[in-house]
Motif scaffolding. Structure first.
Motif, PDB file in Angstrom:
ATOM      1  N   ASP A 136      -0.031 -44.728  36.137  1.00 34.52           N
ATOM      2  CA  ASP A 136      -1.405 -44.537  36.602  1.00 34.52           C
ATOM      3  C   ASP A 136      -1.588 -43.167  37.248  1.00 34.52           C
ATOM      4  OD1 ASP A 136      -2.171 -47.021  35.696  1.00 34.52           O
ATOM      5  OD2 ASP A 136      -1.778 -48.025  37.599  1.00 34.52           O
ATOM      6  N   LEU A 137      -0.577 -42.707  37.976  1.00 35.25           N
ATOM      7  CA  LEU A 137      -0.695 -41.406  38.632  1.00 35.25           C
ATOM      8  C   LEU A 137      -0.804 -40.276  37.605  1.00 35.25           C
ATOM      9  CD1 LEU A 137      -0.639 -39.520  41.060  1.00 35.25           C
ATOM     10  CD2 LEU A 137       1.871 -39.604  40.984  1.00 35.25           C
ATOM     11  N   LEU A 138       0.040 -40.296  36.599  1.00 38.30           N
ATOM     12  CA  LEU A 138       0.010 -39.220  35.607  1.00 38.30           C
ATOM     13  C   LEU A 138      -1.282 -39.241  34.802  1.00 38.30           C
ATOM     14  CD1 LEU A 138       3.727 -39.227  34.389  1.00 38.30           C
ATOM     15  CD2 LEU A 138       2.547 -37.436  35.675  1.00 38.30           C
ATOM     16  N   ALA A 177       7.390 -52.323  28.266  1.00 41.67           N
ATOM     17  CA  ALA A 177       7.221 -51.422  29.416  1.00 41.67           C
ATOM     18  C   ALA A 177       7.706 -50.022  29.064  1.00 41.67           C
ATOM     19  CB  ALA A 177       7.985 -51.968  30.622  1.00 41.67           C
ATOM     20  N   GLY A 178       8.718 -49.952  28.176  1.00 38.34           N
ATOM     21  CA  GLY A 178       9.243 -48.655  27.769  1.00 38.34           C
ATOM     22  C   GLY A 178       8.219 -47.791  27.069  1.00 38.34           C
ATOM     23  N   ARG A 179       7.244 -48.416  26.398  1.00 36.96           N
ATOM     24  CA  ARG A 179       6.196 -47.635  25.739  1.00 36.96           C
ATOM     25  C   ARG A 179       5.340 -46.902  26.770  1.00 36.96           C
ATOM     26  NH1 ARG A 179       6.255 -52.041  21.994  1.00 36.96           N
ATOM     27  NH2 ARG A 179       4.575 -53.164  23.046  1.00 36.96           N
ATOM     28  N   HIS A 180       5.107 -47.542  27.938  1.00 34.87           N
ATOM     29  CA  HIS A 180       4.387 -46.857  29.017  1.00 34.87           C
ATOM     30  C   HIS A 180       5.206 -45.676  29.525  1.00 34.87           C
ATOM     31  CE1 HIS A 180       1.186 -49.783  29.237  1.00 34.87           C
ATOM     32  NE2 HIS A 180       2.039 -50.777  29.418  1.00 34.87           N
ATOM     33  N   ARG A 181       6.517 -45.854  29.594  1.00 37.58           N
ATOM     34  CA  ARG A 181       7.377 -44.760  30.063  1.00 37.58           C
ATOM     35  C   ARG A 181       7.357 -43.594  29.092  1.00 37.58           C
ATOM     36  NH1 ARG A 181      11.417 -49.636  31.146  1.00 37.58           N
ATOM     37  NH2 ARG A 181      10.618 -50.271  33.180  1.00 37.58           N
ATOM     38  N   ARG A 182       7.361 -43.894  27.808  1.00 36.99           N
ATOM     39  CA  ARG A 182       7.250 -42.824  26.813  1.00 36.99           C
ATOM     40  C   ARG A 182       5.885 -42.130  26.913  1.00 36.99           C
ATOM     41  NH1 ARG A 182      10.723 -42.612  22.353  1.00 36.99           N
ATOM     42  NH2 ARG A 182      12.436 -44.104  22.434  1.00 36.99           N
ATOM     43  N   ASP A 183       4.858 -42.899  27.245  1.00 31.49           N
ATOM     44  CA  ASP A 183       3.532 -42.306  27.421  1.00 31.49           C
ATOM     45  C   ASP A 183       3.521 -41.329  28.592  1.00 31.49           C
ATOM     46  OD1 ASP A 183       2.443 -43.629  25.272  1.00 31.49           O
ATOM     47  OD2 ASP A 183       1.563 -45.245  26.468  1.00 31.49           O
ATOM     48  N   ILE A 185       5.905 -39.357  29.501  1.00 35.45           N
ATOM     49  CA  ILE A 185       6.482 -38.101  29.013  1.00 35.45           C
ATOM     50  C   ILE A 185       5.460 -37.357  28.155  1.00 35.45           C
ATOM     51  CG2 ILE A 185       8.364 -37.102  27.652  1.00 35.45           C
ATOM     52  CD1 ILE A 185      10.017 -39.594  28.372  1.00 35.45           C
ATOM     53  N   LYS A 186       4.742 -38.098  27.333  1.00 35.78           N
ATOM     54  CA  LYS A 186       3.732 -37.466  26.487  1.00 35.78           C
ATOM     55  C   LYS A 186       2.632 -36.827  27.324  1.00 35.78           C
ATOM     56  CE  LYS A 186       0.553 -38.368  22.644  1.00 35.78           C
ATOM     57  NZ  LYS A 186       0.039 -39.387  21.686  1.00 35.78           N
ATOM     58  N   ILE A 187       2.185 -37.521  28.379  1.00 31.68           N
ATOM     59  CA  ILE A 187       1.131 -36.995  29.241  1.00 31.68           C
ATOM     60  C   ILE A 187       1.573 -35.693  29.900  1.00 31.68           C
ATOM     61  CG2 ILE A 187      -0.134 -37.418  31.394  1.00 31.68           C
ATOM     62  CD1 ILE A 187      -0.289 -40.368  30.572  1.00 31.68           C
ATOM     63  N   LEU A 188       2.827 -35.626  30.326  1.00 29.45           N
ATOM     64  CA  LEU A 188       3.334 -34.414  30.969  1.00 29.45           C
ATOM     65  C   LEU A 188       3.195 -33.199  30.059  1.00 29.45           C
ATOM     66  CD1 LEU A 188       6.549 -35.786  32.709  1.00 29.45           C
ATOM     67  CD2 LEU A 188       4.565 -34.804  33.863  1.00 29.45           C
ATOM     68  N   PHE A 189       3.566 -33.359  28.785  1.00 26.79           N
ATOM     69  CA  PHE A 189       3.506 -32.232  27.857  1.00 26.79           C
ATOM     70  C   PHE A 189       2.077 -32.001  27.346  1.00 26.79           C
ATOM     71  CE2 PHE A 189       8.039 -33.118  27.704  1.00 26.79           C
ATOM     72  CZ  PHE A 189       8.574 -31.840  27.712  1.00 26.79           C
ATOM     73  N   GLN A 190       1.395 -33.083  27.040  1.00 29.72           N
ATOM     74  CA  GLN A 190       0.056 -32.962  26.464  1.00 29.72           C
ATOM     75  C   GLN A 190      -0.917 -32.279  27.418  1.00 29.72           C
ATOM     76  OE1 GLN A 190      -1.838 -36.746  25.609  1.00 29.72           O
ATOM     77  NE2 GLN A 190      -2.713 -35.945  23.718  1.00 29.72           N
ATOM     78  N   ASN A 191      -0.730 -32.489  28.719  1.00 32.51           N
ATOM     79  CA  ASN A 191      -1.640 -31.938  29.718  1.00 32.51           C
ATOM     80  C   ASN A 191      -1.027 -30.787  30.508  1.00 32.51           C
ATOM     81  OD1 ASN A 191      -4.081 -33.982  29.747  1.00 32.51           O
ATOM     82  ND2 ASN A 191      -2.208 -35.206  29.578  1.00 32.51           N
TER      83      ASN A 191
END
Length: 739
Positions: A136-138, A177-183, A185-191
């Motif tokens: 939620d924070l990311l 839950a792992g799919r949220h964790r992968r998300d 990582i994606k948010i970090l790079f995408q944004n």
């Protein structure tokens, strides 16, 4: 009895009393190596504040270690910055806040930095515990949507990015839950939430995973991160600085990535605790942790080395892949020798494989592509982009091994979880005469799915486009749910029958060339089919190498293979259907007591109860519930078969026995109308006899008996009998009524 492990404040169970959240020695060692790396990578940043994101407990072990090794030290010689600590446990957040205050108010405490002794009172560090999850924070940092209450914790955040982010998950990356964790990582790079330079660390476990080979999940993560960086941060390079492998209540990994602008970071100068460090090639060991220096995804070489050991499923796929390539090779040679198709010598032979990232089938096809048939175009499709990255490495290496020439063209695509059918529709109509459908990464296929496999879209799209003048081979690999198999290998019968039915729809005849089954994590089934035009007299598979037939695979659990398939073999009950023997006394008793002359029966496989009831009832009508395979088997045995969709003569059926293995809702869907017709019919027909109905279904609740009773209004519940089948509770309900 062993005592229940105590729980820590965070709710995690301590294992053998050795794990204390926030102060574990192994985690402390990983913290030190990470903090040292962050300090070195960020030493060149000219900025007054540092921003880090860490997943912490109230012990603040990571934050303390970052301070100790100078991770917040700027060029101006100051310690300053912000540490965001998301934690959904509000009590834990209060503890983090109190610990941070206590830490920063200790005026006399000194810490050791990598450069000098610094008084902790000079540190201007804000530790911000945020009562939310990292997910939620990311998401909030990325687009300011979500919980607006988070804004009060982020008053100083103004489009910043992190110099260090440690996603210390401790859970797996492959679960829901792992799919949220992968998300995350994606948010970090995408944004662009990671600075250049910066350090990204990810910690995860392999609990509940079934890796193809040792360290496979590290390869997955590395491929995913590098793919995201290439897509969203093209001006930066992302390198793995180290991988730490250790165990805390299970196998764990911490992977450290360095992101910087087109300059490769030098390897870590491991100055932390050289005592007890054992060097060995590209790794070193300290405090029961193996640190790998850097990381290169080199699947082909790694699989034969001591670091990466293949799993049993890969053994199966290598075996099946070789046989698939051999069958295709034999077919192509026979086709070339036929003078009927001389005009096709210069044609391009199209091959499609839906594969796992290790491409065992595609690699086997590459190894045997020199068949003198002209050009071969191999298209391999993967589920995701990161799997395509790994798979492409395998394919390139396979081509190098054989010094492939211009006659072999290899392409790799990913369908991004939209499915193979969507890929086929969007890539134009191509005649794939050789196809491998590897569904081993999908959920297990149920018996109901297999019964209707002739409707599978992937299969029908491929068969509708093939040129029947050319050799056509299709291989299918699936995970199967054998809990509702009606006899041993009934899943093979369902699949072969469905594929044959689909082929007939497209004007072809089908032959089973090879069958293999084994249990690796779950039951697996591979079947290879060949097809030919109906106008041809035969569909000969040719001779398969005797050396392949002679190979032993006994090390695989329940390994079975066959080079042809006999649908009319003697059927053997499964453990689930043998359980019906426990019902025989009750069924014999209730049916004999009413003197039933006619009986309608459904039984999985019709191998246990039918032979017994045949001795006491004159007329038995078997209802296969729309299963063509069971219908054909019953007709082959000379039994009378009733179609579930017809209710004729139900009024003259004295007894109804339905031995299903599903729950109440499934029973209602499949049998509700049929049972209602039987009940209504027997309400208008009277010969002075009793009527009896026996129903078996999954029943774990007392309320189920009332639901089952509602199917038989006016009937009396005579008996219930409970039994267990593969961890499921089944219940036999017996109802009776006298007219």
């Amino acid at each position: 009895m062993a005592a229940e492990p105590k729980k820590t404040k965070s709710g995690r169970k301590a294992v053998n009393g050795s794990y204390t959240v926030g102060t574990h020695a192994t985690k402390a060692c990983v913290n030190e190596v990470l903090a040292d790396l962050v300090a070195k990578v960020c030493s060149s940043i000219i900025k007054s504040d540092r921003w880090v994101l860490v997943l912490e407990t109230e012990a603040l072990q990571t934050v303390q270690t970052l301070i100790k090794y100078g991770a917040f030290n700027t060029n101006a010689g100051q310690f300053c910055g912000y540490a965001l600590v998301p934690n959904p446990d509000e009590k834990e957040c209060l503890g983090i806040k109190a610990k941070a205050k206590s830490l920063l108010e200790s005026q006399n405490q000194t810490i050791s930095s990598s450069k000098e002794e610094i008084d902790l009172s000079s540190v201007r560090l804000n530790v911000l515990p945020i009562p939310t999850s990292s997910h939620d924070l990311l998401r909030y940092l990325a687009d300011r949507t979500g919980d607006s209450k988070l804004e009060e914790f982020l008053t100083n955040w103004d489009g910043n990015a992190f110099e260090f982010c440690w996603l210390d998950y401790c859970g797996t990356l492959n679960s829901r839950a792992g799919r949220h964790r992968r998300d995350d990582i994606k948010i970090l790079f995408q944004n662009l939430l990671l600075k250049i330079p910066s350090v990204l660390a990810v910690t995860f476990s392999i609990r509940g995973s079934s890796p193809w080979y040792t360290h496979e999940l590290v390869d997955d993560l590395v491929a995913n991160v590098q793919s995201l960086a290439h897509k969203y941060m093209q001006s930066a390079t992302v390198e793995v600085e180290f991988v730490a492998s250790y165990s805390i209540s299970g196998p764990m990994y911490t992977v450290a990535f360095v992101i910087q602008e087109s300059i490769k970071v030098r390897p870590i100068e491991h100055g932390v605790g050289d005592d007890g460090v054992r060097e060995g090639g590209n790794f070193f060991q300290k405090d029961n942790i193996t640190f790998f220096k850097g990381w290169k995804i080199s699947l082909p070489n790694g699989l034969s080395g001591e670091i990466r050991t293949p799993c049993k499923l890969l053994h199966m796929l290598n075996r099946v892949g070789k046989i698939f390539a051999e069958i295709v090779s034999t077919k192509m040679v026979l086709h070339k020798e036929s003078k009927m198709h001389a005009h096709e010598e210069n044609a391009t032979f199209q091959i499609l494989t839906l594969e796992s990232k290790l491409c065992p089938v595609a690699c086997a096809m590459i190894a045997r592509h020199r068949l003198g048939y002209g050009k071969v175009h191999l298209t391999t499709v993967f589920k995701t982009a990161e799997k395509r990255v790994l798979g492409n490495e395998m394919l390139c290496t396979a081509q190098k091994r054989i010094n492939s020439d211009e006659n072999l063209l290899v392409d790799a695509f990913s369908h991004e979880s939209r499915g193979l059918a969507d890929f086929l529709k969007h890539h134009g109509k191509i005649d794939y005469n050789v196809s491998w459908l590897g569904y081993e990464g999908n959920r297990a296929v149920t018996s109901r799915d297999l019964i209707h496999c002739y409707q599978w879209e992937d299969l029908n799209l491929l068969l509708s486009s093939v040129q029947t003048s050319r050799p056509t081979v299709v291989g299918v690999l699936i995970n199967v749910d054998v809990n509702k198999s009606c006899w041993i290998h009934s899943e093979v019968d369902w699949l072969t029958h469905g594929v044959r039915r689909a082929s007939e729809k497209h004007g072809m005849i089908c032959r089973v060339q090879y069958v293999a089954t084994c249990i690796v994590g779950s039951p697996r089934l591979a079947v290879i089919f060949s097809f030919a035009d109906k106008s041809l007299e035969s569909n000969d598979g040719g001779n398969i190498s005797s050396s392949l037939k002679g190979e032993s695979y006994e090390h695989l659990s329940n390994w079975y293979e066959a080079w042809e398939w006999d649908e009319h073999r003697v059927k053997v009950p499964t453990p689930a259907t043998e359980m019906f023997n426990l019902l025989v006394p009750s069924l014999k008793s209730c049916i004999s007591s009413v003197g039933a002359d006619t009986l309608t029966l459904y039984e999985h496989g019709f191998l246990v109860v039918l032979p017994v009831l045949r001795k006491i009832v004159n007329n038995i009508l078997c209802c296969s519930n729309g299963d063509d395979v069971q219908t054909e088997e019953l007709m082959y045995r000379g039994e009378a078969v009733r179609d579930i969709s017809t209710h004729e003569s139900l009024t003259k059926t004295d007894a109804l026995v339905l031995l299903t293995l599903g729950g109440v809702s499934q029973f209602t869907k499949e049998w509700g109308t049929f049972v209602q017709a039987w009940v209504v019919g027997n309400g208008t027909y009277s010969n002075g006899k009793q009527r009896v109905a026996a129903v078996l279904m999954e029943s774990g609740r007392e309320a189920d008996s009332g639901q089952v009773q509602s199917f038989f209004p006016g009937f009396e519940l005579l008996e219930t009998k409970k039994l267990w089948c593969t961890s499921r509770q089944l219940c036999l309900f017996v109802f009776t009524i006298r007219h």
